[in-house]
Write a protein that holds these residues in place. Structure first.
Motif, mmCIF file in Angstrom:
data_model
loop_
_atom_site.group_PDB
_atom_site.id
_atom_site.type_symbol
_atom_site.label_atom_id
_atom_site.label_comp_id
_atom_site.label_asym_id
_atom_site.label_seq_id
_atom_site.Cartn_x
_atom_site.Cartn_y
_atom_site.Cartn_z
ATOM 1 N N SER A 1 -1.063 38.772 -1.786
ATOM 2 C CA SER A 1 -0.068 39.735 -2.003
ATOM 3 C C SER A 1 1.073 39.698 -1.257
ATOM 4 C CB SER A 1 -0.734 41.141 -1.717
ATOM 5 O OG SER A 1 0.391 42.327 -1.755
ATOM 6 N N GLY A 2 2.390 39.775 -1.509
ATOM 7 C CA GLY A 2 3.629 39.771 -0.719
ATOM 8 C C GLY A 2 4.073 38.267 -0.225
ATOM 9 N N MET A 3 3.143 37.405 -0.862
ATOM 10 C CA MET A 3 3.487 35.893 -0.273
ATOM 11 C C MET A 3 4.841 35.316 -0.957
ATOM 12 S SD MET A 3 0.896 32.741 -0.751
ATOM 13 C CE MET A 3 1.669 30.818 -0.408
ATOM 14 N N PHE A 4 5.031 35.638 -1.934
ATOM 15 C CA PHE A 4 6.248 35.167 -2.852
ATOM 16 C C PHE A 4 7.735 35.716 -1.983
ATOM 17 C CE2 PHE A 4 9.798 35.455 -5.788
ATOM 18 C CZ PHE A 4 9.958 34.318 -6.250
ATOM 19 N N LYS A 5 7.543 36.954 -1.653
ATOM 20 C CA LYS A 5 8.854 37.436 -0.956
ATOM 21 C C LYS A 5 8.707 36.868 0.418
ATOM 22 C CE LYS A 5 10.864 41.970 0.445
ATOM 23 N NZ LYS A 5 10.774 43.423 0.458
ATOM 24 N N ALA A 6 7.573 36.814 1.000
ATOM 25 C CA ALA A 6 7.771 36.228 2.182
ATOM 26 C C ALA A 6 8.308 35.067 2.563
ATOM 27 C CB ALA A 6 6.394 36.315 3.129
ATOM 28 N N ALA A 7 7.822 34.034 1.444
ATOM 29 C CA ALA A 7 8.169 32.564 1.576
ATOM 30 C C ALA A 7 9.423 32.481 1.084
ATOM 31 C CB ALA A 7 7.223 31.835 0.462
ATOM 32 N N CYS A 8 10.097 33.370 0.120
ATOM 33 C CA CYS A 8 11.308 33.092 -0.170
ATOM 34 C C CYS A 8 12.544 33.719 0.349
ATOM 35 C CB CYS A 8 11.598 33.617 -1.816
ATOM 36 S SG CYS A 8 10.413 32.728 -3.070
ATOM 37 N N PRO B 1 5.474 18.177 -2.261
ATOM 38 C CA PRO B 1 5.587 18.415 -1.009
ATOM 39 C C PRO B 1 4.274 18.862 -0.381
ATOM 40 C CG PRO B 1 6.092 20.101 -2.572
ATOM 41 C CD PRO B 1 5.971 19.032 -3.389
ATOM 42 N N LYS B 2 4.128 18.483 0.738
ATOM 43 C CA LYS B 2 2.648 18.804 1.372
ATOM 44 C C LYS B 2 2.874 19.706 2.563
ATOM 45 C CE LYS B 2 0.882 14.099 0.568
ATOM 46 N NZ LYS B 2 0.176 12.980 1.514
ATOM 47 N N GLY B 3 3.974 20.600 2.381
ATOM 48 C CA GLY B 3 4.123 21.695 3.476
ATOM 49 C C GLY B 3 4.953 21.177 4.747
ATOM 50 N N GLY B 4 5.390 20.147 4.810
ATOM 51 C CA GLY B 4 6.143 19.740 5.795
ATOM 52 C C GLY B 4 7.683 20.118 5.659
ATOM 53 N N LEU B 5 8.469 20.173 6.645
ATOM 54 C CA LEU B 5 9.807 20.594 6.904
ATOM 55 C C LEU B 5 10.581 19.525 5.768
ATOM 56 C CD1 LEU B 5 10.269 21.539 10.678
ATOM 57 C CD2 LEU B 5 10.029 23.125 8.419
ATOM 58 N N ALA C 1 11.847 26.603 0.151
ATOM 59 C CA ALA C 1 10.910 27.983 0.126
ATOM 60 C C ALA C 1 9.446 27.316 -0.485
ATOM 61 C CB ALA C 1 11.548 28.988 -0.737
ATOM 62 N N SER C 2 9.555 26.583 -1.290
ATOM 63 C CA SER C 2 8.247 26.042 -1.613
ATOM 64 C C SER C 2 7.385 25.284 -0.703
ATOM 65 C CB SER C 2 8.700 24.749 -2.892
ATOM 66 O OG SER C 2 7.541 24.292 -3.369
ATOM 67 N N ARG C 3 8.099 24.912 0.187
ATOM 68 C CA ARG C 3 7.535 24.186 1.529
ATOM 69 C C ARG C 3 6.850 25.118 2.516
ATOM 70 N NH1 ARG C 3 10.334 20.977 -1.126
ATOM 71 N NH2 ARG C 3 10.092 18.621 -1.033
ATOM 72 N N THR C 4 7.586 26.276 2.536
ATOM 73 C CA THR C 4 7.246 27.357 3.251
ATOM 74 C C THR C 4 5.840 27.923 2.709
ATOM 75 O OG1 THR C 4 9.522 27.707 3.828
ATOM 76 C CG2 THR C 4 7.651 29.584 4.249
ATOM 77 N N ALA C 5 5.856 27.956 1.602
ATOM 78 C CA ALA C 5 4.718 28.416 0.644
ATOM 79 C C ALA C 5 3.300 27.538 0.921
ATOM 80 C CB ALA C 5 5.102 28.725 -0.798
ATOM 81 N N VAL C 6 3.719 26.423 0.836
ATOM 82 C CA VAL C 6 2.657 25.467 1.113
ATOM 83 C C VAL C 6 2.026 25.966 2.378
ATOM 84 C CG1 VAL C 6 1.594 23.227 1.256
ATOM 85 C CG2 VAL C 6 3.250 23.753 -0.435
ATOM 86 N N ARG C 7 2.639 25.940 3.384
ATOM 87 C CA ARG C 7 2.320 26.237 4.735
ATOM 88 C C ARG C 7 1.346 27.692 4.969
ATOM 89 N NH1 ARG C 7 7.191 24.198 6.096
ATOM 90 N NH2 ARG C 7 7.887 26.274 6.882
ATOM 91 N N MET C 8 2.109 28.579 4.162
ATOM 92 C CA MET C 8 1.612 29.866 4.206
ATOM 93 C C MET C 8 0.399 30.112 3.401
ATOM 94 S SD MET C 8 4.677 32.610 3.251
ATOM 95 C CE MET C 8 5.793 33.144 4.440
ATOM 96 N N SER C 9 0.047 29.211 2.498
ATOM 97 C CA SER C 9 -1.471 29.357 1.584
ATOM 98 C C SER C 9 -2.454 29.069 2.639
ATOM 99 C CB SER C 9 -1.114 28.504 0.517
ATOM 100 O OG SER C 9 -1.128 26.981 1.089
ATOM 101 N N ARG C 10 -2.190 28.481 3.691
ATOM 102 C CA ARG C 10 -3.087 28.136 4.480
ATOM 103 C C ARG C 10 -3.811 29.282 5.579
ATOM 104 N NH1 ARG C 10 -3.648 22.493 4.924
ATOM 105 N NH2 ARG C 10 -5.562 23.088 5.360
#
Length: 738
Positions: free
Chosen positions: A61-68, A277-281, A307-316
């Motif tokens: 919950s809230g992951m999309f807004k936080a990542a974007c 992407p693997k979550g790297g910058l 933002a897509s890479r940020t989401a990969v890191r957040m998913s962890r």
């Protein structure tokens, strides 16, 4: 006469001894009784249910807004040669802000900051606007930038970068868009030493800055960097920045026109084609030149990719406290990214499938395989309605695998493998760390079975040219009473070729080859799954070789569906997909109606009717399950009602062998296809078809010791008695001869 009789008896005894030894060898493949089969099935399903009931779905919950939500800073050279570029930024900043907000479904907060820099001696040398969500303030500040100054070729790039790093960075997605046509002072960042450089030595500028500490600070702040290249004068600077990002496991791309591009490639710094992407910058150098219309597109692309890479890191770090953690930069920065580790020694030599003994470990395993071979017109609807309608069957296998892994990911290692009866090639995967139980594998397997059901309907609608398939995964553990241990494993077909990432579960879309038919089909398929399920499911994270896909992710609107699947982001996953998806000709052919704007309005519309699937089936080998056209499917009179692909069909005959029936009575042989029974997850039967049809008790359900005693006793009866009798008669003949 007596001697001849004795010799004949001895020969018969030797034959029966050979039969007994053969029975002993074949006993290892003994079939389970119906009672044992049911008991094991109950135990395995009980374990799966227990794990599922104990587990709560990881919150997204809230992951999309936080990542974007994004902090976007423009770092602009404002010396005399940059007037047109400043005007382009001023003219397009409103549309850039609008496009980013629309891309993020109007859910994210976007803040923009500006740093303008000139050279030492110019006034003002640095101009700075800290981050603001108000685009009018940004536009007004851009009006104050005047392109003047810059007497020598190099500029105070490092001073501008230092000011950018001191801005009030807050959001998790952070981007610097650098627009420049000249390098910094200091020969190390110049293509060749500039003759008019007043500060040729690194650190000799008035502020004493050098690029290495600034780059370390930039990486520490998790800032994605894009250089919009105006002239070749910035090539060495781009290359040095590029090296720093590669060293930090960034996702990096140097522009092909950069004169150091080949040098980077020789050092294996270039990003692998078709890699996701693997979550790297992200580091990216793009060509801007004098095409100012490209500015808007390049900036929006950079922000959405970041933002897509940020989401990969957040998913962890998903979990009950995830929403708070996502607001904490330090927590996010410390996440271990989804990179291949170096803690496992990998075998680099090509596989030697045909070398005897090369697959040097044998495992006796049992578990679940999906029932994907029976697919009727209502199968997909039933599967979508309830997990219980995604059928599984008990599988028993003997596997030969390589003891050394050949590949690894962040969580699992992969081994080459084969089953005992098949010529097909497989991969066995196991987790590096404990904690994953059979239920997690079973959930992944059900997920893939549903994806295959979607693919069957999709293929029937789009035709063979754009057809897709998902490989079948079987989840296994060591068989009770065997020496194979209780480690949970997965078995899947080995796909040879170059893997391509088509999209991921956090908004990445492969644009390396947008016109590739498999790429187009993959993007349309993800959209189709959302439309076909009327917003209940969306399949993404599509990757594989050609149209053979593996390891998909599935997002669900129901929090209780596939809750053990780590990649299930729920409704947040829907948003990530539609934030970057662009409909193609296949989407149009399927008349898909759902789109990005519906997420902003909250009003959804879907296609109502779908034609029935009737022209595709799956291979009846449960370890294969390949989707095949019904017209080209192979069948066999010996196995009516089954369909086979071109690879599996010949093995029905090639695996035929003769076994001795273990049912009571005179011994006799019968012919059986070991491949057929293995393909159904069953061990080879030990009784002939006639005895099996009679329903006689399966003597192989007894204990191992009893099995062997019974089998040797039933071969014409009295085996040991006749053996002793023969020895006595031979002894008597010997005495008479004396």
């Amino acid at each position: 006469m007596a001697e001849e009789k004795c010799n004949e008896l001895e020969q018969n005894v030797e034959k029966e001894r050979a039969v007994a030894e053969r029975l002993k060898r074949e006993a290892a493949a003994a079939d389970l009784s119906a009672t044992e089969q049911k008991l094991r099935e109950m135990n395995l399903k009980k374990e799966a249910r227990a794990t599922s009931s104990e587990s709560a779905r990881r919150s997204a919950s809230g992951m999309f807004k936080a990542a974007c939500s994004t902090d976007l800073l423009f770092l602009i050279d404002t010396t005399g040669s940059m007037h047109s570029h400043i005007m382009a930024a001023k003219d397009q900043v409103r549309s850039i802000m609008r496009d980013i907000q629309v891309a993020f479904l109007n859910e994210a907060e976007v803040r923009i900051g500006i740093v303008g820099y000139k050279d030492h001696g110019d006034f003002p040398n640095i101009q700075f606007l800290d981050f603001t969500p108000h685009v009018d303030r940004v536009h007004a500040f851009l009006n104050t930038l005047v392109a003047t100054g810059g007497n020598d070729e190099p500029e105070d790039v490092l001073g501008g970068l230092k000011q950018a790093l001191n801005a009030s960075w807050k959001h998790q997605t952070r981007c610097i868009i650098h627009i420049a046509d000249a390098p910094p002072h200091g020969r190390t960042l110049q293509n060749r030493p500039c003759a008019d450089d007043r500060y040729p030595n690194p650190g000799s500028e008035p502020h004493g800055l050098t690029h290495e500490p600034l780059l370390r600070q930039m990486l520490g702040l998790n800032i994605n960097y894009a250089l919009l290249r105006v002239t070749p004068g910035t090539d060495m600077m781009a290359f040095k920045f590029y090296e720093a990002y590669v060293a930090a496991s960034g996702d990096c791309m140097l522009h092909r026109s950069n004169q150091f591009y080949n040098r980077a490639g020789n050092k294996t710094f270039t990003r692998g084609k078709n890699s996701g992407p693997k979550g790297g910058l992200l580091f990216e150098e793009s060509e801007l030149g004098t095409n100012f219309k490209a500015l808007q597109h390049l900036v929006v692309k950079m922000v959405t990719a970041s933002a897509s890479r940020t989401a990969v890191r957040m998913s962890r770090i998903r979990g009950p406290a995830a929403a708070n953690k996502w607001l904490d930069m330090k927590n996010l920065g410390s996440i271990v990214e989804d990179e291949d580790g170096d803690d496992v020694h990998l075998e680099s030599a090509p596989p030697r499938w045909h070398q005897k003994g090369w697959l040097d470990e044998t495992l006796m395993v049992e578990g679940f395989s999906p029932d994907v071979v029976q697919h009727a017109s209502n199968t997909l609807n039933d599967m979508m309605a309830n997990d219980h309608n995604i059928k599984m069957s008990i599988t028993e296998l003997t596997i030969r695998k390589r003891s050394h892994p050949f590949a690894q990911g962040a969580m699992r290692v992969a081994f080459y493998a084969r089953t005992m009866q098949s010529a097909n090639r497989y991969v066995v995967k196991s987790f590096k760390k404990d904690g994953k139980r059979l239920a997690h594998f079973a959930e992944d397997m059900r997920c893939q079975a549903l994806c295959k059901a979607f693919a069957l309907d999709f293929n029937a609608l789009v035709g063979e040219e754009h057809s897709l398939d998902f490989i079948v995964t079987t989840c296994l553990k060591g068989k009770s009473g065997s020496s194979s241990g209780d480690e949970c494993l997965s078995l899947e077909p080995y796909i040879e070729g170059t893997y391509v990432k088509y999209n991921n579960n956090s908004g990445f879309v492969n644009k390396d080859n947008p016109h590739d038919r498999c790429n187009q089909a993959a993007q349309a398929f993800s959209h189709f799954t959302f439309e076909r399920s009327k917003g209940r499911f969306l399949v993404s994270d599509l990757q594989g070789v050609g149209n053979q896909l593996t390891d998909p992710a599935i997002h669900t609107s129901d929090p209780d569906r596939f809750k053990l699947v780590d990649a299930n982001l729920g409704k947040e996953g829907f948003k990530f997909f539609f934030s970057t998806h662009e409909c193609n000709s296949i989407c149009s052919k399927l008349a898909l109606q759902s789109n990005k704007s519906m997420f902003m309005t909250g009003s959804f519309r879907f296609r109502e009717t779908w034609s029935s699937m009737s022209n595709t089936v799956c291979c009846s080998n449960k370890l294969c399950g390949r989707i095949i056209r019904l017209a080209s499917a192979r069948s066999s009179d010996k196995f009516p009602g089954y369909f086979w692909c071109d690879v599996c069909s010949p093995q029905l005959r090639s695996s035929m062998t003769k076994l001795i029936c273990v049912a009571p009575g005179p011994h006799h042989e019968f012919e059986v296809s070991g491949f057929f029974y293995e393909s159904q997850g069953r061990t080879t039967p030990r009784r002939c078809p006639e005895h099996r049809e009679r329903g006689e008790e399966d003597i192989t359900s007894a204990s191992s010791a009893t099995k062997y005693r019974t089998r040797t006793a039933v071969v014409d009866g009295g085996f040991w008695a006749r053996l002793k009798s023969a020895k006595r008669e031979k002894s008597m003949m010997s005495l008479k001869g004396r």
